[in-house]
Write a protein that holds these residues in place. Structure first.
Motif, short mmCIF file in Angstrom:
data_model
loop_
_atom_site.label_atom_id
_atom_site.label_comp_id
_atom_site.label_asym_id
_atom_site.label_seq_id
_atom_site.Cartn_x
_atom_site.Cartn_y
_atom_site.Cartn_z
N ASP A 7 0.84 -1.19 0.00
CA ASP A 7 0.00 0.00 0.00
C ASP A 7 0.88 1.25 0.00
OD1 ASP A 7 -1.89 1.96 0.31
OD2 ASP A 7 -2.60 1.27 2.28
N ALA A 8 1.09 1.84 -1.17
CA ALA A 8 1.93 3.03 -1.28
C ALA A 8 1.35 4.22 -0.53
CB ALA A 8 2.14 3.39 -2.75
N GLY A 9 0.08 4.17 -0.17
CA GLY A 9 -0.54 5.22 0.62
C GLY A 9 0.01 5.29 2.04
N ARG A 10 0.72 4.25 2.45
CA ARG A 10 1.32 4.22 3.79
C ARG A 10 2.75 4.72 3.79
NH1 ARG A 10 -0.36 -0.87 7.12
NH2 ARG A 10 0.14 0.63 8.73
N THR A 63 17.50 -2.77 13.63
CA THR A 63 17.30 -2.90 12.19
C THR A 63 15.84 -2.58 11.86
OG1 THR A 63 16.85 -5.26 12.33
CG2 THR A 63 19.11 -4.61 11.88
N HIS A 64 15.65 -2.09 10.66
CA HIS A 64 14.33 -1.72 10.16
C HIS A 64 14.18 -2.23 8.73
CE1 HIS A 64 13.75 1.27 13.40
NE2 HIS A 64 15.02 1.54 13.21
N ARG A 65 12.96 -2.26 8.28
CA ARG A 65 12.66 -2.52 6.87
C ARG A 65 12.04 -1.22 6.35
NH1 ARG A 65 10.01 -7.20 7.02
NH2 ARG A 65 8.22 -6.17 7.92
N ILE A 66 12.62 -0.69 5.29
CA ILE A 66 12.09 0.52 4.67
C ILE A 66 11.63 0.16 3.27
CG2 ILE A 66 12.59 2.86 3.88
CD1 ILE A 66 14.53 3.15 6.18
N THR A 67 10.37 0.44 2.99
CA THR A 67 9.78 0.16 1.68
C THR A 67 9.73 1.46 0.89
OG1 THR A 67 8.39 -1.50 2.74
CG2 THR A 67 7.81 -0.87 0.50
N LEU A 68 10.23 1.41 -0.35
CA LEU A 68 10.31 2.57 -1.23
C LEU A 68 9.77 2.21 -2.61
CD1 LEU A 68 14.09 3.35 -0.62
CD2 LEU A 68 12.18 4.55 0.45
N ARG A 69 9.48 3.22 -3.40
CA ARG A 69 9.22 2.98 -4.82
C ARG A 69 10.54 2.60 -5.49
NH1 ARG A 69 4.20 4.07 -6.23
NH2 ARG A 69 3.02 5.60 -5.03
N PHE A 70 10.45 1.78 -6.53
CA PHE A 70 11.63 1.25 -7.21
C PHE A 70 12.49 2.36 -7.81
CE2 PHE A 70 13.95 -0.56 -10.75
CZ PHE A 70 14.44 -1.74 -10.21
#
Length: 111
Positions: A7-10, A63-70
């Protein structure tokens, strides 16, 4: 391969992508010089926290997980910054190989 729903809205965290450009210190070494490459939006999720001991000194690691657009220009060793928080990128992968998103495993510096 199945498509992963993200969900890119997040993506509510504004992050600066930084690259290290070492500068010679004229005595054979170098000083770190971090320059901003881009501003991105992403989602930061804590993954783990550990404390190891080096002699009698505890070394904490978060540690973290970071989600980004490609993006094609993100590499391990670069870092992401959110205000005063800095995250060194350890690993990067495209979760479903669709070229839509990247999952970055990062270590928070300065903790």
């Amino acid at each position: 391969m199945n498509t992963v729903f993200i969900d890119a809205g997040r993506f509510s965290s504004e992050l600066a992508l930084e690259r290290n450009r070492p500068v010679s210190d004229d005595i054979g070494g170098y000083a770190e010089n971090w320059e901003e490459v881009a501003t991105l939006w992403g989602r930061i999720e804590p993954v783990s926290d550990t404390a190891r001991f080096f002699g009698a000194q505890p070394l904490e690691e978060i540690t973290h997980r970071i989600t980004l657009r490609f993006r094609r220009d993100i590499e391990s060793g670069m870092r992401l910054r959110k205000a005063e928080r800095r995250f060194t990128i350890l690993t990067i992968h495209d979760p479903d190989e669709s070229g839509r998103y990247l999952l970055c495993r990062v270590r928070e510096e300065g903790q």
